[in-house]
Scaffold this motif. Sequence first.
Motif, PDB file in Angstrom:
ATOM      1  N   HIS A 132      22.085  19.077  20.946  1.00  0.00           N
ATOM      2  CA  HIS A 132      21.758  18.607  19.603  1.00  0.00           C
ATOM      3  C   HIS A 132      22.810  17.594  19.134  1.00  0.00           C
ATOM      4  O   HIS A 132      23.998  17.833  19.330  1.00  0.00           O
ATOM      5  N   PRO A 133      22.382  16.518  18.507  1.00  0.00           N
ATOM      6  CA  PRO A 133      23.362  15.509  18.066  1.00  0.00           C
ATOM      7  C   PRO A 133      24.430  16.084  17.137  1.00  0.00           C
ATOM      8  O   PRO A 133      25.580  15.640  17.177  1.00  0.00           O
ATOM      9  N   CYS A 184      13.644  16.458   9.840  1.00  0.00           N
ATOM     10  CA  CYS A 184      14.823  17.155  10.339  1.00  0.00           C
ATOM     11  C   CYS A 184      15.925  17.145   9.304  1.00  0.00           C
ATOM     12  O   CYS A 184      16.222  16.122   8.709  1.00  0.00           O
ATOM     13  N   PHE A 219      18.943  17.240   9.670  1.00  0.00           N
ATOM     14  CA  PHE A 219      20.113  16.463  10.078  1.00  0.00           C
ATOM     15  C   PHE A 219      19.818  14.965  10.072  1.00  0.00           C
ATOM     16  O   PHE A 219      20.704  14.146  10.268  1.00  0.00           O
ATOM     17  N   SER A 220      18.584  14.595   9.800  1.00  0.00           N
ATOM     18  CA  SER A 220      18.185  13.194  10.007  1.00  0.00           C
ATOM     19  C   SER A 220      18.953  12.198   9.146  1.00  0.00           C
ATOM     20  O   SER A 220      19.134  11.049   9.539  1.00  0.00           O
ATOM     21  N   CYS A 241      22.119  11.694  11.306  1.00  0.00           N
ATOM     22  CA  CYS A 241      22.039  11.694  12.758  1.00  0.00           C
ATOM     23  C   CYS A 241      22.141  10.289  13.334  1.00  0.00           C
ATOM     24  O   CYS A 241      21.462   9.372  12.879  1.00  0.00           O
ATOM     25  N   ILE A 253      21.101   9.203  16.140  1.00  0.00           N
ATOM     26  CA  ILE A 253      19.993   8.759  16.982  1.00  0.00           C
ATOM     27  C   ILE A 253      18.631   8.977  16.328  1.00  0.00           C
ATOM     28  O   ILE A 253      17.596   8.928  16.987  1.00  0.00           O
ATOM     29  N   ALA A 254      18.648   9.221  15.019  1.00  0.00           N
ATOM     30  CA  ALA A 254      17.386   9.537  14.350  1.00  0.00           C
ATOM     31  C   ALA A 254      16.377   8.389  14.452  1.00  0.00           C
ATOM     32  O   ALA A 254      16.736   7.221  14.355  1.00  0.00           O
ATOM     33  N   CYS A 304      11.792  11.687  13.003  1.00  0.00           N
ATOM     34  CA  CYS A 304      12.751  12.676  12.494  1.00  0.00           C
ATOM     35  C   CYS A 304      12.670  12.812  10.980  1.00  0.00           C
ATOM     36  O   CYS A 304      12.917  13.869  10.430  1.00  0.00           O
ATOM     37  N   PRO A 321      11.738  19.292  13.498  1.00  0.00           N
ATOM     38  CA  PRO A 321      11.674  19.818  14.868  1.00  0.00           C
ATOM     39  C   PRO A 321      11.835  21.334  14.892  1.00  0.00           C
ATOM     40  O   PRO A 321      12.579  21.897  14.098  1.00  0.00           O
ATOM     41  N   CYS A 365      15.578  19.687  18.073  1.00  0.00           N
ATOM     42  CA  CYS A 365      15.702  18.233  17.969  1.00  0.00           C
ATOM     43  C   CYS A 365      14.570  17.602  18.760  1.00  0.00           C
ATOM     44  O   CYS A 365      14.263  18.039  19.865  1.00  0.00           O
ATOM     45  N   HIS A 366      13.960  16.568  18.176  1.00  0.00           N
ATOM     46  CA  HIS A 366      12.841  15.920  18.863  1.00  0.00           C
ATOM     47  C   HIS A 366      13.264  15.295  20.188  1.00  0.00           C
ATOM     48  O   HIS A 366      12.455  15.067  21.063  1.00  0.00           O
ATOM     49  N   PHE A 367      14.549  14.981  20.279  1.00  0.00           N
ATOM     50  CA  PHE A 367      14.996  14.267  21.473  1.00  0.00           C
ATOM     51  C   PHE A 367      15.937  15.088  22.344  1.00  0.00           C
ATOM     52  O   PHE A 367      16.697  14.546  23.134  1.00  0.00           O
TER      53      PHE A 367
HETATM   54  S1  SF4 Z   1      15.508  15.589  15.427  1.00  0.00           S
HETATM   55 FE1  SF4 Z   1      16.039  13.543  15.143  1.00  0.00          FE
HETATM   56  S2  SF4 Z   1      17.233  13.551  13.390  1.00  0.00           S
HETATM   57 FE2  SF4 Z   1      17.125  15.571  14.017  1.00  0.00          FE
HETATM   58  S3  SF4 Z   1      18.822  15.710  15.208  1.00  0.00           S
HETATM   59 FE3  SF4 Z   1      17.275  15.260  16.599  1.00  0.00          FE
HETATM   60  S4  SF4 Z   1      17.395  13.129  16.720  1.00  0.00           S
HETATM   61 FE4  SF4 Z   1      18.564  13.628  15.007  1.00  0.00          FE
END
Ligand code: SF4
Lengths: 332, 323
Positions: free
Chosen positions: A257-258, A295, A297-298, A301, A303-304, A308, A313, A326-328
């Motif tokens: 997670h970022p 999210c 955290f968006s 974040c 890398i959002a 996001c 997520p 996290c989507h990524f």
């Molecule tokens: S879901 Fe998106 S915003 Fe949330 S942490 Fe992952 S990359 Fe960042």
Amino acid sequence: MNNNNVIDIKDIKVHFDIKRSLAQDIIRKNKIILKAVDGVSFSIGKGEILSLVGESGSGKTTTGKAILQLAPLTAGSVDFLGEEVRQKDKAFMKRFRQNAQMIFQDPYQSINPRNIVLDIVAEPLDVHGLVKTEAEREEKVRIALEQAGMGPVEEYLYRYPHELSGGQRQRVVLASSMILEPTFVVADEPVSMLDASIRTGILRLLLELRDKKELSYLFITHDLSLAWLISDRIAIMYLGKIMEIGKPDLIIHKGAHPYTRALTAIMPQPGVNKRTERVILPGETPSPIEELKGCKFSTRCPIAKDICKEIEPLLEEIERGHFVACHFAKEI
Amino acid sequence: MTLLEVKNLKTYFDTSKGLYKAVDGTSFDLDYGEALGLVGESGCGKTTCALSITRLLPKEGKIHGGEILLEKTDLVKLNDNEIRSRRWKDVSIIFQGSMNALNPVMKVGDQIAEAVILHEKASKKEALKRAEELFELVEMPSKRINNYPHEFSGGMKQRAMIAMALACNPKVIIGDEPTTALDVMVQAQILNLLEKLRKELKMGLILITHDLSILAETCDKIAVMYAGKIVEIGTIEDIFEKTAHPYTQRLISCFPNVGKEKILPPAIEGVPPNLLEPIKGCSFYPRCHMGIPICLEVEPESRGLGGKHFAACHRSGEVSHEQ
Ligand code: SF4
Ligand SMILES: Nc1ncnc2c1ncn2[C@@H]1O[C@H](COP(=O)(O)OP(=O)(O)OP(=O)(O)O)[C@@H](O)[C@H]1O
Ligand SMILES: Nc1ncnc2c1ncn2[C@@H]1O[C@H](COP(=O)(O)OP(=O)(O)OP(=O)(O)O)[C@@H](O)[C@H]1O
Ligand SMILES: [Mg+2]
Ligand SMILES: [Mg+2]
């Protein structure tokens, strides 16, 4: 249900209605809801140590309190040894209150300044009526204090809290929580004010109790290296949600997670290091009062992407025993 | 000129069992813009030292000897009125456990303004303006001065306390565990802030913490305290790489090292001496792995080891440096 679990919590939420609790805000018409804990699930096995790490204000203490029924549950369920804690009969609750203890975070607030150390530590014994004689009471207190590294005990028994240093207060709190020999402990920053040596002494005690008596812990700390050292799993919390949960080595070295990665990147290291520039996440954590889409955290974040800000997520298992919200998560 | 010189400070508590020598002969100095880290066993006298310098000791605590020279003025000799006019302006402190020191029913900005009005004789309007500036300095939106403490997270409350400590532009600021119980992100923010301030304002910083990794990253010098005395003082390199006191060595070895093996390091056996009793020889002797007969008889003096590195141990040259 897995019967080896001491604690199972499912989707617990603790929302505070802060208008009601504050006279100053009566002018505001609408209810203000602060979502301190907003859908948290995990379980803790017998003899397991789960560490909860995260931002200040992310809801760690509230989660711990909610498990122990010391904060009102808005939603969700808490099971202790496979039985739901809510609405249980008196006998069950009595057993629960004895067996599940909290080591409170702040030794400056959680002890009564008017009591001497002896009485502070003995309080749980008194409340549960567990000792018959004064001698037995004092003996138990002595043992608890000694285990908490407060020797020579005579020096401290009759002192008032203001005559103790920060770390000494913390050990008094610890002794008082452990004196009932609980089976499950929420330890909220229990060693934050202790020097490294006393700290390892106390950690050793906690681990020993785990090994010998299968004690389980929810260990709340902001110290990632400590969490790495003692826990079986680490959960990372942000704004009332679990962002990632997994084995310590995974979290520390291969966090997915970022937010986890941001935390591990600035973990201070002892020794002579090149003073590396501390990379700090931009912006402030949003207030838990705000309604956030997507999210949590968006807003911070690195890398959002668009998704996001729209879709929240879910906490998903990306490999065995490793959950990430996290989507990524799989792309990092 | 040195900013702050503490010379042979002795601070004792008057207890029902006699004088408790919490700080007993502590000396160090601090330059403009310099950061000194103070570590040591819980109860060794760090907070007492800080409270002595700010002259905020409880009534049972008294300075029994020594000097605290701030730009050559001995703070020990000042009377209550004199010290009151200098506290917060010359020396200021972020208290241990201070997050809870905020008044819950008063807006945070008003609390800071109150301090400014008291010490700078400013008007309410000026003081509130100052509070806004201070908030910006600690990297919080200035409009948040209108919030109550409960509307702040722990980290924000802590920054508000730092803003308060900075209200009167102190020359020396003492942070007593200012980042304990804050997450690493907020901790890094606060440490960056303190670093910036001491560079920009030439402020001296005394940082008390148990976290050696924080000291290593933030301070120029480290002083290691044991049983009321500084047993070793030196630069970060001196302390970590040329460790000259067995206590320092053991303390460092108690730190977990992420990346290395996952073992709980051994704690230092035994307990610190009872400071109600006189101590013969070296106070660390009963717990020391390097003790020799002379340690039991003669108190080791603080000896220079080159540069600004000093240690009080009979065997200071022989401590091994591998970690
Ligand atoms: S879901 Fe998106 S915003 Fe949330 S942490 Fe992952 S990359 Fe960042
Ligand atoms: N009784 C309460 N009434 C209203 N809000 C509360 C209450 N208790 C906690 N909160 C709020 O809930 C959120 C979570 O608080 P909590 O104490 O659980 O955080 P934490 O993760 O333990 O933080 P820290 O690391 O600073 O201890 C915070 O925004 C806090 O202000
Ligand atoms: N008012 C008091 N009366 C008697 N003894 C006191 C008083 N205040 C502190 N002490 C004792 O003096 C010693 C030094 O306390 P101090 O608070 O300076 O320790 P510290 O180094 O700051 O410890 P910590 O790291 O735990 O905060 C401790 O052993 C403490 O018990
Ligand atoms: Mg908390
Ligand atoms: Mg202290």
